[in-house]
Design a protein around this motif. Structure first.
Motif, PDB file in Angstrom:
ATOM      1  N   ARG A 287       0.826  -1.206   0.000  1.00 57.80           N
ATOM      2  CA  ARG A 287       0.000   0.000   0.000  1.00 57.80           C
ATOM      3  C   ARG A 287       0.856   1.250   0.000  1.00 57.80           C
ATOM      4  O   ARG A 287       0.543   2.247  -0.634  1.00 57.80           O
ATOM      5  CB  ARG A 287      -0.903   0.013   1.237  1.00 57.80           C
ATOM      6  N   LEU A 290       4.645   3.107  -3.028  1.00 55.94           N
ATOM      7  CA  LEU A 290       4.982   4.300  -3.809  1.00 55.94           C
ATOM      8  C   LEU A 290       5.552   5.395  -2.913  1.00 55.94           C
ATOM      9  O   LEU A 290       6.555   6.027  -3.236  1.00 55.94           O
ATOM     10  CB  LEU A 290       3.749   4.824  -4.553  1.00 55.94           C
ATOM     11  N   VAL A 291       4.902   5.603  -1.784  1.00 57.29           N
ATOM     12  CA  VAL A 291       5.360   6.648  -0.870  1.00 57.29           C
ATOM     13  C   VAL A 291       6.774   6.344  -0.392  1.00 57.29           C
ATOM     14  O   VAL A 291       7.658   7.206  -0.401  1.00 57.29           O
ATOM     15  CB  VAL A 291       4.401   6.773   0.334  1.00 57.29           C
ATOM     16  N   THR A 293       9.040   4.280  -1.762  1.00 60.08           N
ATOM     17  CA  THR A 293      10.017   4.358  -2.856  1.00 60.08           C
ATOM     18  C   THR A 293      10.359   5.808  -3.155  1.00 60.08           C
ATOM     19  O   THR A 293      11.525   6.170  -3.324  1.00 60.08           O
ATOM     20  CB  THR A 293       9.454   3.702  -4.134  1.00 60.08           C
ATOM     21  N   GLY A 294       9.320   6.639  -3.233  1.00 58.75           N
ATOM     22  CA  GLY A 294       9.542   8.049  -3.531  1.00 58.75           C
ATOM     23  C   GLY A 294      10.412   8.711  -2.489  1.00 58.75           C
ATOM     24  O   GLY A 294      11.417   9.362  -2.804  1.00 58.75           O
ATOM     25  N   ALA A 295      10.042   8.526  -1.223  1.00 60.74           N
ATOM     26  CA  ALA A 295      10.817   9.124  -0.136  1.00 60.74           C
ATOM     27  C   ALA A 295      12.237   8.613  -0.185  1.00 60.74           C
ATOM     28  O   ALA A 295      13.202   9.362   0.002  1.00 60.74           O
ATOM     29  CB  ALA A 295      10.184   8.776   1.203  1.00 60.74           C
ATOM     30  N   LEU A 297      13.936   7.595  -2.814  1.00 58.87           N
ATOM     31  CA  LEU A 297      14.720   8.183  -3.913  1.00 58.87           C
ATOM     32  C   LEU A 297      15.192   9.578  -3.541  1.00 58.87           C
ATOM     33  O   LEU A 297      16.309   9.976  -3.868  1.00 58.87           O
ATOM     34  CB  LEU A 297      13.878   8.237  -5.186  1.00 58.87           C
ATOM     35  N   ILE A 298      14.333  10.336  -2.867  1.00 62.95           N
ATOM     36  CA  ILE A 298      14.753  11.676  -2.440  1.00 62.95           C
ATOM     37  C   ILE A 298      15.928  11.560  -1.481  1.00 62.95           C
ATOM     38  O   ILE A 298      16.979  12.175  -1.653  1.00 62.95           O
ATOM     39  CB  ILE A 298      13.591  12.422  -1.762  1.00 62.95           C
ATOM     40  N   GLY A 301      19.028  10.274  -3.196  1.00 66.65           N
ATOM     41  CA  GLY A 301      19.649  11.284  -4.044  1.00 66.65           C
ATOM     42  C   GLY A 301      20.368  12.342  -3.235  1.00 66.65           C
ATOM     43  O   GLY A 301      21.387  12.879  -3.637  1.00 66.65           O
ATOM     44  N   VAL A 302      19.817  12.668  -2.057  1.00 66.62           N
ATOM     45  CA  VAL A 302      20.415  13.733  -1.253  1.00 66.62           C
ATOM     46  C   VAL A 302      21.615  13.225  -0.470  1.00 66.62           C
ATOM     47  O   VAL A 302      22.671  13.857  -0.440  1.00 66.62           O
ATOM     48  CB  VAL A 302      19.366  14.328  -0.289  1.00 66.62           C
TER      49      VAL A 302
ATOM     50  N   ALA B  79      14.022  18.321  -1.753  1.00 63.70           N
ATOM     51  CA  ALA B  79      14.422  17.478  -2.887  1.00 63.70           C
ATOM     52  C   ALA B  79      15.281  18.224  -3.899  1.00 63.70           C
ATOM     53  O   ALA B  79      15.860  17.616  -4.782  1.00 63.70           O
ATOM     54  CB  ALA B  79      13.200  16.902  -3.586  1.00 63.70           C
ATOM     55  N   THR B  92      15.871  12.856  -7.490  1.00 63.85           N
ATOM     56  CA  THR B  92      15.092  13.279  -6.315  1.00 63.85           C
ATOM     57  C   THR B  92      13.730  13.830  -6.718  1.00 63.85           C
ATOM     58  O   THR B  92      12.742  13.580  -6.036  1.00 63.85           O
ATOM     59  CB  THR B  92      15.843  14.337  -5.490  1.00 63.85           C
ATOM     60  N   LEU B  94      12.081  12.956  -9.337  1.00 59.59           N
ATOM     61  CA  LEU B  94      11.310  11.763  -9.710  1.00 59.59           C
ATOM     62  C   LEU B  94      10.782  11.098  -8.446  1.00 59.59           C
ATOM     63  O   LEU B  94       9.627  10.680  -8.375  1.00 59.59           O
ATOM     64  CB  LEU B  94      12.175  10.790 -10.509  1.00 59.59           C
ATOM     65  N   GLY B  95      11.649  11.038  -7.426  1.00 61.80           N
ATOM     66  CA  GLY B  95      11.224  10.493  -6.140  1.00 61.80           C
ATOM     67  C   GLY B  95      10.044  11.271  -5.590  1.00 61.80           C
ATOM     68  O   GLY B  95       9.064  10.685  -5.128  1.00 61.80           O
ATOM     69  N   ALA B  96      10.124  12.607  -5.669  1.00 56.12           N
ATOM     70  CA  ALA B  96       9.023  13.442  -5.176  1.00 56.12           C
ATOM     71  C   ALA B  96       7.742  13.130  -5.941  1.00 56.12           C
ATOM     72  O   ALA B  96       6.655  13.059  -5.355  1.00 56.12           O
ATOM     73  CB  ALA B  96       9.387  14.910  -5.320  1.00 56.12           C
ATOM     74  N   ILE B  98       6.905  10.322  -7.429  1.00 58.03           N
ATOM     75  CA  ILE B  98       6.388   9.005  -7.030  1.00 58.03           C
ATOM     76  C   ILE B  98       5.732   9.089  -5.660  1.00 58.03           C
ATOM     77  O   ILE B  98       4.662   8.525  -5.422  1.00 58.03           O
ATOM     78  CB  ILE B  98       7.528   7.968  -7.031  1.00 58.03           C
ATOM     79  N   LEU B  99       6.380   9.851  -4.780  1.00 54.71           N
ATOM     80  CA  LEU B  99       5.839  10.021  -3.439  1.00 54.71           C
ATOM     81  C   LEU B  99       4.456  10.668  -3.504  1.00 54.71           C
ATOM     82  O   LEU B  99       3.514  10.244  -2.828  1.00 54.71           O
ATOM     83  CB  LEU B  99       6.801  10.886  -2.624  1.00 54.71           C
ATOM     84  N   GLY B 102       1.891   8.216  -4.705  1.00 49.63           N
ATOM     85  CA  GLY B 102       1.515   7.283  -3.652  1.00 49.63           C
ATOM     86  C   GLY B 102       0.643   7.947  -2.606  1.00 49.63           C
ATOM     87  O   GLY B 102      -0.363   7.381  -2.169  1.00 49.63           O
ATOM     88  N   ALA B 103       1.021   9.174  -2.209  1.00 47.72           N
ATOM     89  CA  ALA B 103       0.253   9.875  -1.185  1.00 47.72           C
ATOM     90  C   ALA B 103      -1.164  10.157  -1.685  1.00 47.72           C
ATOM     91  O   ALA B 103      -2.138  10.008  -0.947  1.00 47.72           O
ATOM     92  CB  ALA B 103       0.953  11.176  -0.810  1.00 47.72           C
ATOM     93  N   LEU B 106      -3.182   7.040  -1.469  1.00 45.10           N
ATOM     94  CA  LEU B 106      -3.582   6.715  -0.106  1.00 45.10           C
ATOM     95  C   LEU B 106      -4.706   7.630   0.361  1.00 45.10           C
ATOM     96  O   LEU B 106      -5.631   7.208   1.052  1.00 45.10           O
ATOM     97  CB  LEU B 106      -2.377   6.860   0.833  1.00 45.10           C
TER      98      LEU B 106
END
Lengths: 623, 285
Positions: A287, A290-291, A293-295, A297-298, A301-302, B79, B92, B94-96, B98-99, B102-103, B106
């Motif tokens: 569930r 995505l959240v 994975t996204g977090a 990647l940020i 990357g940082v 980011a 980063t 791209l990560g944002a 995707i986040l 997902g958010a 949800l």
């Protein structure tokens, strides 16, 4: 601290033994009687690591973000699946066909995607993933469309049906084989060339590397493991559907790559296993995947620029590299050794001719018909105030700018219409005002990269370590030693190149130019920012190159250095020739004095005498 | 003509996304992968405001703009600002994106939500075709944005500073332009814009968590056609992409819509890699 000697001893031996041993363990897993669910996770993790490894080639080594691994994965899977449906169940055949199909997708999509630089490949390849269900739906007769491809037969090998245990070994063998290939590419000259490219396309082309072709090579080559992974996946479940190739999979691959460290070989395995075992387990995670994975990647990357493998490497270095004090002793010995000028072999310089070169940027006439000739065995210095066109001229010689009119030639070959990489291959080598040195490689590798385009070895030869690769590699090493001796930093050849102080990085750049046996050596403000000792050392190196027959063009602000080194000085002002002559003539030229050095000719004579000792002219003028 | 109106409206959405990319690109030479997701969040917030809370439209517009501007501000801080090189920013942002996907999933689920439009859902006849009010609004917004931003950039001091910054960051810095703050402001402004148009976009396309990815891609294709940094280029690019998509799905079938856009993208990249409206600059060492 007991780990210290052990680590050093292991580091002394061939390092690939460790991953090979792990690989053999992996291949033997079916004999360990593990739970089915773990075995399956292992298989999926190996498939994922193949995908990640392919991405690493383009993201980590060539520096291009690509999201299309999934499309190539699908190409491989559907190719294998459709072959199997038609009765071609031999897994080797399927692997070969899937690899080829993926390679084809890679080349076809890479060509347009790489034209516009970083974002466009990311986007075209992302688009590819989005297109996948549509394409599969259009060919639903063959692919089953959204319902998926059914009727895939069990795989065989040489006519023998494979049991699940056998099939596990097939996956493991393919994975191990690919990582061996990947490792051989990464540590070969091609790996170094990719790092050069990642560092700077300008640097790569000034070293004779065709930027576009190199990027395409990395991207298309990265498609191969994805294709293999696809074939392995198709015969694993004997069913494939578009859902297995969604954008989520693309982001998982990217996350695994960033986690393991994109610019590493084995980081891919690590990242893939962590994601497969750690994160994809709980349904809760699905569930939030995505959240998370996204977090991730940020965060990745940082914080984790080198990924976990970068951290591991830093730790390893601390364990294996002896403390610093030994270095200075080495350096003294090396300096003494390299001071003998007689071991400098001939540098076959060519004649550089610049005739009537004109260039305008919009309304700004940067060069108005400049002539210059640089001959072998001579140092030709190019001086002039800021904005006089020196760097523009240098960039035109290198092919970064197009000439509006005029001729630039090296011996009899005209350069003015060539792309920068061809100019470099023709024999023009240059250094940069700010040293341009790729990260993550040693001094020796950085210098050896200078021979990449002059002495070619194909990727296949490098992967298989064929005799020609070995021969060129030996020559690379010998030549690197020679030029590093010449510039006097051979004792540093195992140090990380980017970690050197400025003066030594400048010398490294000179060495990198010299190793390609250039027809002409262009030095762009090489002495700026160096202290007196370093300037003297640099001057000594330049003299040696000149005495060995090299053609040297020196763009320099350090007037004292220019006077002591140059055989001929060309002074530019406002894009035109202001004066030309020997150091004595230039020193006494009135226009040079007033426009470049800012000397008031009406001032008492004593002031002018002092001036010859004031090295950087700007400072002299400022006071 | 009905088809043309539909296609142009779709194109206008892509153009608006591309304008957002451009504002960020001009001010900080970065590419915010997540900009389309910001628009998507704007559509969701508009849904919540209009349907769940039953607020009047002007309030919802302000609310969405403010909410998304805030998200953009947070994104810039975590980011983009801490990241050094451009490759990592790509990862980063791209990560944002995707986040945010997902958010949104949800918070709002994965079912498409209908965002009601204040001017009604009755098609009107115009120039021999039928068009929905929201479609005309979208086209008008895209055109007004391009014209308005063009005037703003040339007439106002901030606009000029932005252009100066795009031309040469260091020179602008030396001239007393607070480059970081300006880039941040531009980023947040782009976010506010994305939030503001979310209502209109959502009314045309539904608010759905897969909207971001589709918009991101099409917006990028628009940029590739028009050229990075070119505002008028976004209108031409948007029209091309929108019409191609509308015609392909009408005459070839739904699964050909994306394929048609992809073909355009590939053709443009092969023939004019810098886009139609940007002259190639020579490389500087």
């Amino acid at each position: 601290m007991a780990a210290l000697p052990l680590a050093r001893r292991v580091a002394g031996g061939p390092l690939w033994v460790v991953p090979l041993a792990l690989g053999i363990v992996l291949i033997l897993v079916p004999h360990f009687d593990l739970e089915y669910s773990i075995v399956r996770q292992l298989q999926l993790a190996m498939i994922l690591s193949l995908l990640v490894s392919g991405l690493n080639l383009s993201l980590g080594y060539a520096g291009e973000l690509a999201l299309g691994q999934v499309a190539m994965y699908a190409a491989g899977a559907y190719t294998a699946g459709m072959l199997s449906q038609r009765g071609h169940t031999d897994i080797l055949l399927q692997l070969a066909a899937a690899g080829l199909a993926a390679l084809l997708v890679g080349i076809v999509t890479g060509i347009p995607g790489l034209r516009l630089g970083s974002w466009s490949l990311a986007m075209t390849s992302f688009f590819l993933v989005l297109l996948l269900p549509d394409v599969l739906a259009i060919f639903r007769e063959d692919t089953g469309g959204r319902n998926g491809l059914t009727g895939i037969l069990s795989p065989t090998l040489f006519g023998r049906m494979l049991t699940p245990e056998d099939y596990f070994m097939v996956i493991a063998v393919v994975t191990v084989a690919w990582f061996a290939v990947m490792r051989n590419i990464a540590v070969s000259r091609h790996g170094t060339a990719l790092r050069v490219l990642k560092k700077s396309p300008v640097l790569a082309s000034s070293m004779g590397i065709n930027v576009f072709r190199m990027k395409l090579l990395a991207y298309a080559l990265g498609a191969v493991p994805a294709g293999l992974a696809g074939a392995l996946f198709a015969s694993l479940d004997l069913y494939i559907s578009p859902e297995a190739f969604s954008f989520t999979v693309a982001t998982t691959i990217l996350a695994a790559s960033v986690l393991g460290g994109s610019a590493s070989v084995y980081g891919a395995i690590f990242g893939a296993f962590v994601l497969q075992f750690g994160l994809n387990q709980s349904t809760d995670f699905q569930r939030y995947s995505l959240v998370v994975t996204g977090a991730f990647l940020i965060l990745g990357g940082v914080l984790l620029t080198g990924g976990l493998s970068g951290l591991a490497r830093a730790l390893w270095r601390r364990l294996t590299i002896p403390a610093d004090p030994a270095a200075p002793a080495d350096s003294a010995g090396a300096a003494g050794r390299s001071a003998r000028p007689d071991d400098v072999p001939a540098v076959p310089g060519k004649v550089l001719r610049v005739e009537g070169v004109t260039k305008a940027f919009g309304g700004n006439q940067a060069l108005k018909g400049v002539d210059l000739t640089a001959s072998p065995g001579r140092v030709t210095a190019l001086i002039g105030p800021n904005g006089s066109g020196k760097t523009t001229l240098l960039n035109m010689i290198c092919g970064f700018y197009r000439t509006d009119a005029g001729v630039i030639a090296l011996d009899d070959r005209q350069l003015q219409r060539m792309r920068p990489d061809r100019v470099a291959r023709t024999g023009v080598a240059r250094t940069f005002q700010t040293p341009n040195i790729p990260e993550g490689i040693t001094v020796r590798e950085a210098v050896m990269a200078g021979r990449y385009s002059g002495h070619r070895v194909s990727v296949l030869e490098a992967v298989l370590r064929l005799p020609r690769y070995r021969r060129v590699r030996r020559a690379d090493l010998a030549e690197a030693d020679r030029v590093l001796d010449l510039v006097g930093i051979r004792h540093l050849e195992d140090a990380e190149a980017t970690a050197l102080p400025l003066g030594q990085r400048r010398l490294l750049e000179v060495a990198r130019c010299l190793i390609s046996n250039p027809g002409v050596l262009l030095l762009d403000e090489t002495a700026s920012g160096l202290d007196e000792d370093e300037v003297e050392r640099l001057a000594e190196v330049i003299r040696r190159v000149r005495d060995a027959g090299g053609t040297v063009v020196l763009v320099e602000h350090n007037f004292q250095l220019v006077l002591s080194l140059a055989d001929e000085i060309v002074a530019l002002a406002h894009g035109e020739l202001m004066a030309r002559g020997t150091p004595e003539e230039i020193q006494n030229d009135e226009r040079v004095m007033s426009e470049y050095l800012g000397v008031d000719l009406d001032a008492p004579a004593s002031a002018r005498v002092v001036l010859a000792d004031v090295a950087p002219p700007q400072e002299g003028a400022g006071r | 003509m009905t088809l043309i109106w539909g296609g142009l409206a779709l194109g206008a959405i892509y153009a608006i996304v591309a304008i957002g990319y451009n504002i960020v690109f001009i001010s900080s030479k970065t590419f915010n992968f997540a900009h389309a997701q910001l628009t998507m969040v704007g559509a969701f917030v508009a849904y919540t405001g209009l349907v769940t809370w039953d607020l009047p439209t002007p309030v919802v517009l302000v609310m969405a703009a403010a909410a998304v501007a805030l998200i953009a501000a947070v994104e810039e801080r975590i980011a983009i600002r801490p990241v050094g090189d451009m490759h990592n920013i790509l990862v980063t942002t791209l990560g944002a994106s995707i986040l945010l996907d997902g958010a949104a999933q949800l918070t709002w689920g994965s079912q498409p939500l209908t965002v009601p439009f204040f001017a009604g859902d009755d098609a009107i006849s115009l120039l021999g075709g039928r068009a929905y009010p929201v479609e005309l609004f979208l086209i008008a917004i895209a055109v007004l944005l391009v014209v308005g931003l063009g005037i703003y950039a040339r007439r106002s001091l901030t606009g000029l500073a932005l252009l100066a910054m795009a031309e040469d960051r260091e020179a602008a810095l030396l001239r007393g332009v607070n480059v970081r703050r300006l880039a941040f402001t531009a980023f947040v402004a782009a976010g506010a814009l994305a939030g503001f148009v979310g209502l209109f976009v959502g009314s045309k396309t539904f608010a759905v968590s897969t909207l971001g990815a589709a918009l991101a891609l099409k917006g990028f294709v628009v940029l590739a056609i028009g050229g990075f940094g070119s505002m008028p280029g976004t209108l031409v690019g948007g029209a091309m992409v929108g019409l191609a998509e509308a015609y392909a799905s009408r005459y070839l079938g739904g699964e050909y819509a994306n394929l048609a856009v992809f073909v355009i993208l590939v053709t443009i990249l092969m023939v004019r890699p810098a886009g139609l409206f940007v002259r190639t600059k020579e490389r500087v060492v």
